[in-house]
Write an enzyme that holds these catalytic residues in place. Structure first.
Site, short mmCIF file in Angstrom:
data_model
loop_
_atom_site.label_atom_id
_atom_site.label_comp_id
_atom_site.label_asym_id
_atom_site.label_seq_id
_atom_site.Cartn_x
_atom_site.Cartn_y
_atom_site.Cartn_z
N GLY A 238 -15.76 25.06 33.86
CA GLY A 238 -14.53 24.98 33.08
C GLY A 238 -14.61 25.50 31.67
N GLU A 270 -21.54 23.65 36.53
CA GLU A 270 -21.04 24.67 37.48
C GLU A 270 -20.20 25.72 36.76
OE1 GLU A 270 -18.63 22.25 40.02
OE2 GLU A 270 -20.32 21.26 40.98
N PRO A 271 -20.75 26.40 35.76
CA PRO A 271 -19.92 27.38 35.05
C PRO A 271 -19.68 28.63 35.91
CG PRO A 271 -22.18 27.48 34.25
CD PRO A 271 -22.12 26.35 35.26
N TYR A 313 -0.77 34.10 36.02
CA TYR A 313 -0.76 33.11 34.94
C TYR A 313 -0.11 33.64 33.67
CZ TYR A 313 -4.95 31.41 37.48
OH TYR A 313 -5.85 30.98 38.40
N CYS A 340 5.32 47.19 44.61
CA CYS A 340 6.77 46.99 44.48
C CYS A 340 7.11 45.54 44.19
CB CYS A 340 7.47 47.44 45.75
SG CYS A 340 7.19 49.18 46.05
N GLU A 341 6.66 45.06 43.04
CA GLU A 341 6.96 43.71 42.56
C GLU A 341 7.14 43.85 41.06
OE1 GLU A 341 7.09 40.73 44.04
OE2 GLU A 341 6.33 41.20 46.04
C1 LIG Z 1 -13.65 26.79 39.86
C2 LIG Z 1 -14.68 25.75 39.83
C3 LIG Z 1 -15.75 25.85 38.93
C4 LIG Z 1 -15.88 26.96 37.93
O1 LIG Z 1 -14.91 26.87 36.94
P1 LIG Z 1 -14.99 27.86 35.67
O2 LIG Z 1 -13.79 27.53 34.89
O3 LIG Z 1 -14.98 29.24 36.18
O4 LIG Z 1 -16.26 27.53 34.95
C5 LIG Z 1 -16.73 24.88 38.99
N1 LIG Z 1 -16.66 23.85 39.86
C6 LIG Z 1 -15.64 23.71 40.72
C7 LIG Z 1 -15.62 22.56 41.65
C8 LIG Z 1 -14.62 24.65 40.73
O5 LIG Z 1 -13.60 24.51 41.59
#
Ligand SMILES: *Cc1c(COP(=O)(O)O)cnc(C)c1O
Length: 387
Positions: A238, A270-271, A313, A340-341
């Protein structure tokens, strides 16, 4: 900087982007290995000797060369499907360093992941825990699990990429998690390992992460009191990047704040975006210029199906000319694709000097551009059917 100008030509590391489009055509994604490596090292080194695993979120970009670059650094991976695990393995990554997230794990994917010995399955619902237990029982093994809780914190990001609020489909409520852990603890086929959350994406302040962590630590104490031992804490990804002029999080400061709260516990992050986002650019060619009495359109060969973020977004991406010396018409251009959007645009109202045939680079396109949730490896079968 991995992308910079030399003699008015945009370079990717030491290679001229003009040479790359001449060799490979357009539209074209270009990734900087160096940038990916440096981004990964920033996370890895911030932990020092503290037990940790950086699990790159494959869905941010599942390109095999990207995965291979990270596998070579010893990275773990966060996967959300069997196909993503197959890609990690094909790219030289280890299943033992993979955590398996996602709200809709199929029985087949769970079986595959268990057979390959993934590190942990991040469970997102009671029904999923049942499914994992059933698959583990039929395979005669004990499945390592972590419960993904929804800490109900506001990540202060775009509503489509906020995932840690009650109204989001992700994770289980903290209050309900204890019962799930108890169930897992009582099952021969489930093995409690971690506690997990992921509150959203493109987050530009540390405080939502720390708010979530505090909630997790309270839960951890409650679990401990019930004799349920958690051996790792997974704080998800995130971390935001700079697209325009956003503040960004200093990774070392974020990790330091986390480590000051967690004692000896192993930490998993989990980046996704923060590793590949600024390591990629998307290059597209101006096919035609078209001006009417109100608007100036640069019609390019790259479209919303190649790079979705602006359409989806309304995301901002900087647009740079590949050759600064090219000269044409100065105007506020909408950069639009051939689909075509009306939503098929890459950028709006950009003051640029453009000529037909110019190449443009859309910056920070490494994450969630060429992005699929790989259900299976792509199979092209004769009826032109892809899955
Ligand atoms: C999408 C996701 C991430 C990665 O998010 P980033 O914003 O790209 O760092 C990590 N863990 C889970 C469970 C996700 O769904």
């Amino acid at each position: 900087m991995s992308f910079s100008y030399q003699n008015q030509i945009l370079f990717a590391e030491s290679v001229a982007v003009t040479d790359l489009v001449a060799a490979y055509g357009s539209p074209l994604y270009i990734y900087s290995r160096l940038e990916i490596e440096q981004n990964y090292q920033k996370f890895d080194s911030a932990f020092g000797k503290h037990p940790h695993l950086i699990c790159y979120a494959v869905k941010a970009n599942s390109n095999l060369a990207v995965l291979n670059t990270l596998a070579n650094l010893g990275s773990g991976f966060d996967i959300v499907s069997e196909g993503e695990l197959q890609r990690v393995l094909a790219a030289g990554g280890k299943a033992e360093n993979c955590v398996f997230s996602g709200v809709a794990k199929t029985a087949q994917a769970i079986k595959f992941a268990l057979e390959k010995n993934v590190r942990c399955l991040n469970v997102e619902s009671a029904a999923e825990l049942d499914r994992i237990e059933a698959v583990a029982r039929s395979s005669g093994i004990s499945a390592p699990i972590s419960i993904r809780v929804n800490p109900n914190v506001d990540a202060k990001t775009h509503p489509y990429i906020s995932t840690g609020l009650q109204e989001n489909k992700f994770g289980v409520e903290i209050e309900a998690a204890i019962a799930l852990y108890q169930r897992a603890q009582d099952s021969k086929f489930l093995q409690v390992q971690g506690l997990d959350c992921h509150i959203g994406s493109q987050i530009t302040e540390v405080s939502p992460f720390l708010d979530a962590l505090d909630k997790l630590l309270i839960l951890l104490e409650k679990l401990k009191a019930k004799g349920i031992q958690i051996t790792h804490l997974d704080l998800g990804g995130g971390i935001g990047i700079q697209y325009e002029n956003e503040q960004t999080i200093e990774i070392k400061a974020y990790v330091d704040s986390v480590l000051s709260k967690v004692g000896e516990l192993e930490i998993i992050l989990e980046p996704g975006r923060a590793i590949v986002g600024n390591a990629g650019i998307f290059v597209t060619k101006v096919e035609f210029l078209k001006q009417n009495s109100k608007h100036s359109f640069a019609i390019v060969d790259g479209a919303m199906n190649d790079f979705l973020r602006p359409s989806f977004y309304n995301a901002y991406h900087q647009i740079l000319p590949v050759n600064q010396a090219s000269s044409g018409i100065q105007a506020n251009w909408d950069i639009v694709g051939p689909v075509c959007e009306t939503s098929d645009f890459l950028a709006k109202n950009r003051n640029l000097n453009l000529a037909q045939g110019d190449f443009l680079a859309l910056m920070a396109a490494g994450a969630y551009g060429k992005s699929h949730r790989m259900h299976q490896n792509i199979k092209i079968i004769p009826m032109f059917f892809e899955c």
